[in-house]
Design a protein around this motif. Structure first.
Motif, PDB file in Angstrom:
ATOM      1  N   VAL A  28       0.842  -1.199   0.000  1.00  0.00           N
ATOM      2  CA  VAL A  28       0.000   0.000   0.000  1.00  0.00           C
ATOM      3  C   VAL A  28       0.874   1.245   0.000  1.00  0.00           C
ATOM      4  O   VAL A  28       0.639   2.200  -0.754  1.00  0.00           O
ATOM      5  N   PHE A  29       1.910   1.241   0.833  1.00  0.00           N
ATOM      6  CA  PHE A  29       2.853   2.353   0.890  1.00  0.00           C
ATOM      7  C   PHE A  29       3.492   2.579  -0.479  1.00  0.00           C
ATOM      8  O   PHE A  29       3.564   3.711  -0.970  1.00  0.00           O
ATOM      9  N   HIS A  30       3.960   1.514  -1.112  1.00  0.00           N
ATOM     10  CA  HIS A  30       4.607   1.643  -2.421  1.00  0.00           C
ATOM     11  C   HIS A  30       3.622   2.097  -3.492  1.00  0.00           C
ATOM     12  O   HIS A  30       3.998   2.833  -4.407  1.00  0.00           O
ATOM     13  N   TYR A  31       2.377   1.672  -3.393  1.00  0.00           N
ATOM     14  CA  TYR A  31       1.377   2.121  -4.355  1.00  0.00           C
ATOM     15  C   TYR A  31       1.182   3.633  -4.264  1.00  0.00           C
ATOM     16  O   TYR A  31       1.145   4.327  -5.278  1.00  0.00           O
ATOM     17  N   TYR A  33       3.149   6.009  -2.585  1.00  0.00           N
ATOM     18  CA  TYR A  33       4.333   6.868  -2.585  1.00  0.00           C
ATOM     19  C   TYR A  33       5.384   6.480  -3.623  1.00  0.00           C
ATOM     20  O   TYR A  33       6.318   7.228  -3.851  1.00  0.00           O
ATOM     21  N   GLY A  34       5.277   5.326  -4.232  1.00  0.00           N
ATOM     22  CA  GLY A  34       6.258   4.883  -5.202  1.00  0.00           C
ATOM     23  C   GLY A  34       7.361   4.083  -4.539  1.00  0.00           C
ATOM     24  O   GLY A  34       7.550   4.141  -3.327  1.00  0.00           O
ATOM     25  N   THR A  35       8.104   3.355  -5.349  1.00  0.00           N
ATOM     26  CA  THR A  35       9.180   2.538  -4.806  1.00  0.00           C
ATOM     27  C   THR A  35      10.484   3.332  -4.811  1.00  0.00           C
ATOM     28  O   THR A  35      10.668   4.241  -5.616  1.00  0.00           O
ATOM     29  N   GLY A  36      11.353   2.992  -3.901  1.00  0.00           N
ATOM     30  CA  GLY A  36      12.650   3.642  -3.829  1.00  0.00           C
ATOM     31  C   GLY A  36      12.615   5.070  -3.318  1.00  0.00           C
ATOM     32  O   GLY A  36      13.537   5.845  -3.563  1.00  0.00           O
ATOM     33  N   ARG A  37      11.567   5.432  -2.608  1.00  0.00           N
ATOM     34  CA  ARG A  37      11.423   6.808  -2.138  1.00  0.00           C
ATOM     35  C   ARG A  37      11.384   6.916  -0.616  1.00  0.00           C
ATOM     36  O   ARG A  37      11.005   7.949  -0.075  1.00  0.00           O
ATOM     37  N   ALA A  38      11.776   5.866   0.040  1.00  0.00           N
ATOM     38  CA  ALA A  38      11.704   5.861   1.503  1.00  0.00           C
ATOM     39  C   ALA A  38      12.602   6.921   2.120  1.00  0.00           C
ATOM     40  O   ALA A  38      12.213   7.565   3.097  1.00  0.00           O
ATOM     41  N   ASP A  39      13.792   7.124   1.558  1.00  0.00           N
ATOM     42  CA  ASP A  39      14.735   8.078   2.162  1.00  0.00           C
ATOM     43  C   ASP A  39      14.172   9.491   2.204  1.00  0.00           C
ATOM     44  O   ASP A  39      14.226  10.159   3.242  1.00  0.00           O
ATOM     45  N   ILE A  40      13.624   9.964   1.106  1.00  0.00           N
ATOM     46  CA  ILE A  40      13.103  11.334   1.093  1.00  0.00           C
ATOM     47  C   ILE A  40      11.871  11.449   1.986  1.00  0.00           C
ATOM     48  O   ILE A  40      11.648  12.477   2.626  1.00  0.00           O
ATOM     49  N   LEU A  41      11.079  10.382   2.071  1.00  0.00           N
ATOM     50  CA  LEU A  41       9.915  10.415   2.954  1.00  0.00           C
ATOM     51  C   LEU A  41      10.337  10.392   4.425  1.00  0.00           C
ATOM     52  O   LEU A  41       9.691  11.020   5.261  1.00  0.00           O
ATOM     53  N   VAL A  42      11.428   9.704   4.731  1.00  0.00           N
ATOM     54  CA  VAL A  42      11.953   9.725   6.095  1.00  0.00           C
ATOM     55  C   VAL A  42      12.423  11.131   6.439  1.00  0.00           C
ATOM     56  O   VAL A  42      12.182  11.628   7.550  1.00  0.00           O
ATOM     57  N   VAL A  43      13.076  11.812   5.489  1.00  0.00           N
ATOM     58  CA  VAL A  43      13.494  13.203   5.717  1.00  0.00           C
ATOM     59  C   VAL A  43      12.269  14.057   6.024  1.00  0.00           C
ATOM     60  O   VAL A  43      12.272  14.859   6.966  1.00  0.00           O
ATOM     61  N   LEU A  84       0.033  14.809   0.589  1.00  0.00           N
ATOM     62  CA  LEU A  84       0.344  15.504  -0.664  1.00  0.00           C
ATOM     63  C   LEU A  84       1.363  14.767  -1.538  1.00  0.00           C
ATOM     64  O   LEU A  84       1.155  14.680  -2.754  1.00  0.00           O
ATOM     65  N   PRO A  85       2.452  14.232  -0.983  1.00  0.00           N
ATOM     66  CA  PRO A  85       3.370  13.479  -1.854  1.00  0.00           C
ATOM     67  C   PRO A  85       2.708  12.248  -2.494  1.00  0.00           C
ATOM     68  O   PRO A  85       3.010  11.903  -3.636  1.00  0.00           O
ATOM     69  N   ALA A  86       1.797  11.598  -1.779  1.00  0.00           N
ATOM     70  CA  ALA A  86       1.085  10.452  -2.347  1.00  0.00           C
ATOM     71  C   ALA A  86       0.226  10.902  -3.516  1.00  0.00           C
ATOM     72  O   ALA A  86       0.212  10.259  -4.575  1.00  0.00           O
ATOM     73  N   LEU A  87      -0.486  12.002  -3.341  1.00  0.00           N
ATOM     74  CA  LEU A  87      -1.300  12.537  -4.434  1.00  0.00           C
ATOM     75  C   LEU A  87      -0.422  12.908  -5.625  1.00  0.00           C
ATOM     76  O   LEU A  87      -0.752  12.601  -6.775  1.00  0.00           O
ATOM     77  N   ALA A  88       0.709  13.548  -5.355  1.00  0.00           N
ATOM     78  CA  ALA A  88       1.631  13.924  -6.431  1.00  0.00           C
ATOM     79  C   ALA A  88       2.153  12.681  -7.146  1.00  0.00           C
ATOM     80  O   ALA A  88       2.267  12.676  -8.379  1.00  0.00           O
ATOM     81  N   ASN A  89       2.462  11.619  -6.417  1.00  0.00           N
ATOM     82  CA  ASN A  89       2.930  10.379  -7.032  1.00  0.00           C
ATOM     83  C   ASN A  89       1.853   9.781  -7.929  1.00  0.00           C
ATOM     84  O   ASN A  89       2.146   9.333  -9.041  1.00  0.00           O
ATOM     85  N   LEU A  90       0.618   9.774  -7.444  1.00  0.00           N
ATOM     86  CA  LEU A  90      -0.473   9.231  -8.263  1.00  0.00           C
ATOM     87  C   LEU A  90      -0.670  10.063  -9.526  1.00  0.00           C
ATOM     88  O   LEU A  90      -0.889   9.513 -10.614  1.00  0.00           O
ATOM     89  N   LEU A  91      -0.572  11.381  -9.411  1.00  0.00           N
ATOM     90  CA  LEU A  91      -0.674  12.239 -10.597  1.00  0.00           C
ATOM     91  C   LEU A  91       0.491  12.000 -11.554  1.00  0.00           C
ATOM     92  O   LEU A  91       0.304  12.011 -12.777  1.00  0.00           O
TER      93      LEU A  91
END
Length: 154
Positions: A28-31, A33-43, A84-91
């Motif tokens: 669900v998280f990867h759907y 926010y996308g894959t390989g984006r954990a570091d920026i989301l942790v920031v 917002l980042p999730a919405l941006a990823n979906l867009l």
């Protein structure tokens, strides 16, 4: 024999629940926010947590007005910022722009939150270098004015 004893301690209901939760949450998280984006989301999460901590300390020290009602009213705002980042990823996926909106929105939120947490730290009396204070001077003024209005309203 030692091997089986170590496995016996590793296989517990708590570990089973944790593994099941991870198996459900990760996709669900990867759907969203996308894959390989954990570091920026942790920031972003660390900046958000620091903003909360510094905001509480600034309100307690400078304004002496921190109320749990005000803090709880910040939860919807925080949830909105984290969505917002999730919405941006979906867009990005819909428009086939890999990461353009996601990274733009996420870096914008990090920058906004960094300004806020730095201003809060300064207002709390924590040591912030003068050069950094100068960069967030307008945010410090805005927060001070908002705190005074809130204090007068009580």
């Amino acid at each position: 024999m030692k091997f089986w004893q170590s496995v016996e301690h590793a296989v517990t209901p708590a570990h089973g629940w944790a593994a099941t939760t991870g198996a459900v949450v990760a996709p669900v998280f990867h759907y969203f926010y996308g894959t390989g984006r954990a570091d920026i989301l942790v920031v972003l999460l660390v900046c958000t947590a620091l903003d909360w901590v510094t905001g509480i300390q600034a309100a307690k020290k400078q304004d002496k007005t921190y109320s749990s009602e005000y803090g709880l009213s910040r939860l919807p705002r925080t949830m909105f910022f984290l969505a917002l980042p999730a919405l941006a990823n979906l867009l990005d996926r819909v428009m086939a722009t890999p990461g353009f909106l996601f990274y733009g929105v996420t870096f914008g939120l990090i920058y906004h939150t960094w300004n806020s947490l730095t201003a809060n730290a300064h207002r709390a009396g924590w040591p912030v270098p003068k050069a950094i204070v100068n960069l967030v001077e307008t945010e410090i003024k805005a927060k001070t004015e908002r705190a005074m209005k809130q204090k007068e309203g009580k």
